[in-house]
Design an enzyme around this catalytic site. Structure first.
Site, short mmCIF file in Angstrom:
data_model
loop_
_atom_site.label_atom_id
_atom_site.label_comp_id
_atom_site.label_asym_id
_atom_site.label_seq_id
_atom_site.Cartn_x
_atom_site.Cartn_y
_atom_site.Cartn_z
N SER A 369 0.74 -1.33 0.14
CA SER A 369 0.08 0.03 -0.12
C SER A 369 0.98 0.95 -0.13
O SER A 369 0.69 2.25 -0.76
CB SER A 369 -0.80 0.04 1.18
OG SER A 369 -1.70 1.22 1.18
N TRP A 372 2.77 1.65 -3.25
CA TRP A 372 1.65 1.84 -4.40
C TRP A 372 1.25 3.44 -4.44
O TRP A 372 1.15 4.14 -5.44
CB TRP A 372 0.38 0.97 -4.17
CG TRP A 372 -0.68 1.32 -5.03
CD1 TRP A 372 -0.83 0.65 -6.43
CD2 TRP A 372 -1.97 1.95 -4.91
NE1 TRP A 372 -1.99 1.15 -6.97
CE2 TRP A 372 -2.72 2.13 -6.09
CE3 TRP A 372 -2.26 2.93 -3.92
CZ2 TRP A 372 -3.97 2.59 -6.40
CZ3 TRP A 372 -3.63 3.66 -4.05
CH2 TRP A 372 -4.42 3.26 -5.22
N HIS A 373 1.37 4.11 -3.13
CA HIS A 373 0.83 5.34 -3.20
C HIS A 373 2.11 6.39 -3.54
O HIS A 373 1.92 7.32 -4.31
CB HIS A 373 0.52 6.06 -1.89
CG HIS A 373 -1.08 5.55 -1.47
ND1 HIS A 373 -1.27 4.44 -0.70
CD2 HIS A 373 -2.00 6.23 -1.42
CE1 HIS A 373 -2.50 4.42 -0.40
NE2 HIS A 373 -2.97 5.51 -0.75
N GLY A 374 3.41 6.03 -3.30
CA GLY A 374 4.36 6.79 -3.83
C GLY A 374 5.60 6.56 -2.79
O GLY A 374 5.51 5.99 -1.83
#
Length: 590
Positions: A369, A372-374
């Site tokens: 997670s 995935w966001h950065g």
């Protein structure tokens, strides 16, 4: 392009960057295109595939001018298809996962190094949605090669026993209403849409002839629910455009902050948090409405009322977020499709059949997670703090909330219970808006400076609460619950009951059985009349949670917290060793 001066002029009038106006324009044109898409002949699915490919190419390449970005999308798409078609064995989905997530992480790092603004429209947003689709697709192909008894209900429904042709796969990946902000969904859902089999769920209580006739027409309510989401999206878009800059978190970093009173500062933080969310409310509502117009939002019928459901690809529940009594409810209602993806492609897949998920699965979910966001530090600061808050909230639910529950539990809520819920909602909003500051500012220095100017009030609250539980508070609460006979089942006992993660709830709502739907006279109840123009109950019904958001505690130990639940071990372990070894159900004490 020749339309650029129009968006520049709009930017001068509205104060929004031209690329953001182009994004909104692309979502708005998806509405008339969605009404056209739903009428494409199911006997010729290739037309629907080409339709999405052409529209998405126009939006990404010509409207938003992300030519290189489109090549990145096609690279991930082609690589995934080749791997799924050529690699045999159980490791194929993990190879796709590493390939897709590695490509996404590369672009995140590149964006971070060159200093691209978080508000800029660039390709990683679309790539994040695509990553969910591609990794889910790989597991669907893998499931198609497994024995039925080795799969749960949702995996049986989404498995692919045959690899789709390249055109169909490309149409799925570039489905036009969700190409930019999402939501994601599995290939089986897309295939049922283009073939119109998604509508073949008979209304509850219908006769065989009525059910047959219903399958040949589009279910009622599609347009009004879609345009309800359009209206909601435009309202929040107007709110954000009018007040977003005035109440931006960035103002905390300016000298204006020192001119305000303590009450004004605290109020500003709450407004800044709400207005930061309105941007997401607007974009996701507009996207969901466009998806509903294409038909992909259809989710069967409500077994209680017979009303049509259009929440199959629901990505957000605004009311639940703004009134959440706990962080669990909050995170269940935010970016819902990402929660489902993390559960289906990471958490469940790392749990061996018959085994109980643990720290390994939770940590892997958290890391996925996060990346995935950065790679911006603010994401990690927000995730960890949000995870601690979720875990502490779980402790309150287990050891404090039972004191306020009415006895018997079937009795109406007492004044004390209502007060407890109200305080919980206020605390959630106060801590959420503090935590979200890091998610918006992103830079490490900016986050720390902003939190310092907010007196670290949520961190202080967390430390005080952890100290309370550690220095006898939890023990006292537990003893009180023992005396009242309200002590919850401890984790060690729960593990004996729940050995493995349950199957992911599917979205299709099957008609209820006669034994459930019969009324007092033994006859099935009549469905509510959705076509009554004076009946406005459909508005609330259209905004209700889809089934996968009402699945209790979810998958294992704190799955829906942003940390994946790993901080639960920290919070759970803050008791003294003797008390930790005590089994409250047996009455034995060390």
């Amino acid at each position: 392009m020749f339309w650029d001066p129009l968006f520049v002029r709009g930017s001068e009038l509205l104060g929004a960057p031209p690329d953001q106006l182009k994004l909104i324009f692309s979502l708005l044109i998806s509405y008339p295109l969605g009404s056209l898409y739903v009428r494409l002949p199911p006997s010729k699915p290739y037309i629907a595939h080409l339709f999405s490919i052409i529209v998405s190419t126009f939006v990404v390449v010509f409207l938003l001018e992300m030519k290189t970005g489109m090549l990145h999308l096609l690279f991930s798409i082609a690589g995934t298809y080749i791997i799924a078609a050529t690699v045999q064995g159980k490791n194929m989905p993990w190879i796709v996962f590493v390939f897709v997530m590695g490509h996404l992480l590369y672009n995140h790092i590149d964006r971070y190094i060159i200093g691209t603004s978080a508000s800029a429209i660039e390709i990683t947003g679309s790539q994040m949605v695509l990553a969910m689709k591609l990794t889910t697709f790989a597991w669907n192909v893998h499931d198609g090669k497994q024995k039925s008894e080795d799969l749960d209900a949702s995996q049986l429904e989404t498995r692919l026993t045959k690899l789709p042709d390249p055109l169909a796969f490309l149409g799925y990946c570039l489905f036009f209403p969700s190409i930019l902000p999402g939501p994601s969904f599995d290939y089986a859902t897309y295939d049922s849409l283009v073939h119109h089999t998604i509508y073949r769920v008979p209304p509850p209580g219908s006769s065989a002839e009525q059910a047959k006739a219903a399958k040949k027409r589009l279910p009622y309510g599609r347009k009004r629910v879609a345009y309800l989401h359009l209206t909601i999206g435009l309202i929040f878009l107007g709110i954000y455009a009018s007040y977003g800059a005035k109440f931006a978190y960035a103002r905390i970093l300016t000298s204006d902050w020192y001119k305000w009173s303590i009450v004004q500062k605290l109020g500003f933080v709450q407004l800044a948090g709400f207005l930061a969310r309105t941007k997401y409310y607007a974009v996701w509502s507009l996207s969901e409405g466009a998806c509903i117009l294409t038909g992909i939002g259809f989710n069967g019928y409500d077994p209680k009322t017979g009303r049509t459901l259009w929440n199959r690809v629901r990505n957000i529940n605004i009311i639940s977020i703004e009134t959440a009594p706990s962080f669990k409810v909050l995170f269940d209602s935010w970016n819902c499709r990402t929660n489902v993806w993390l559960r289906d492609v990471v958490y469940k897949r790392l749990t061996k059949k018959g085994k109980k998920p643990g720290t390994k699965q939770s940590m892997a979910t958290f890391v996925t997670s996060a990346f995935w966001h950065g790679v911006d530090p603010g994401y990690y600061l927000a995730f960890v703090l949000g995870g601690v808050l979720t875990s502490l909230g779980r402790q309150f639910r287990r050891f404090v909330r039972p004191y306020f529950l009415p006895t018997p539990e079937t009795a109406p809520p007492t004044i004390a219970k209502r007060a407890y819920d109200l305080i919980g909602r206020i605390v959630v909003q106060l801590t959420l808006n503090y935590t979200a500051c890091a998610f918006i500012l992103l830079g490490l220095k900016d986050c720390l400076v902003a939190w310092n100017r907010m007196w670290w009030y949520t961190h202080v609250l967390v430390l005080l609460t952890m100290a309370f539980f550690h220095f006898g508070g939890r023990r006292s609460l537990r003893k009180g619950l023992e005396r009242r006979g309200k002590l919850p089942i401890p984790s060690s006992e729960k593990s004996k009951i729940k050995k493995s993660p349950p199957p992911t709830p599917r979205f299709k709502i099957s008609p209820p059985s006669p034994s459930i739907t019969q009324d007092g006279n033994g006859l099935p109840p009549q469905p509510e009349d959705e076509r009554d123009p004076s009946d406005l109950r459909w508005v609330k019904h259209a905004l209700d949670n889809p089934p996968y958001q009402d699945s209790g505690e979810g998958m294992g130990n704190g799955f829906n917290s942003p940390d994946g639940g790993w901080v639960d071990d920290l919070v759970e372990g803050m008791e003294t060793p003797n008390l930790e070894k005590m089994n409250p159900l047996s009455g034995k004490r060390d």
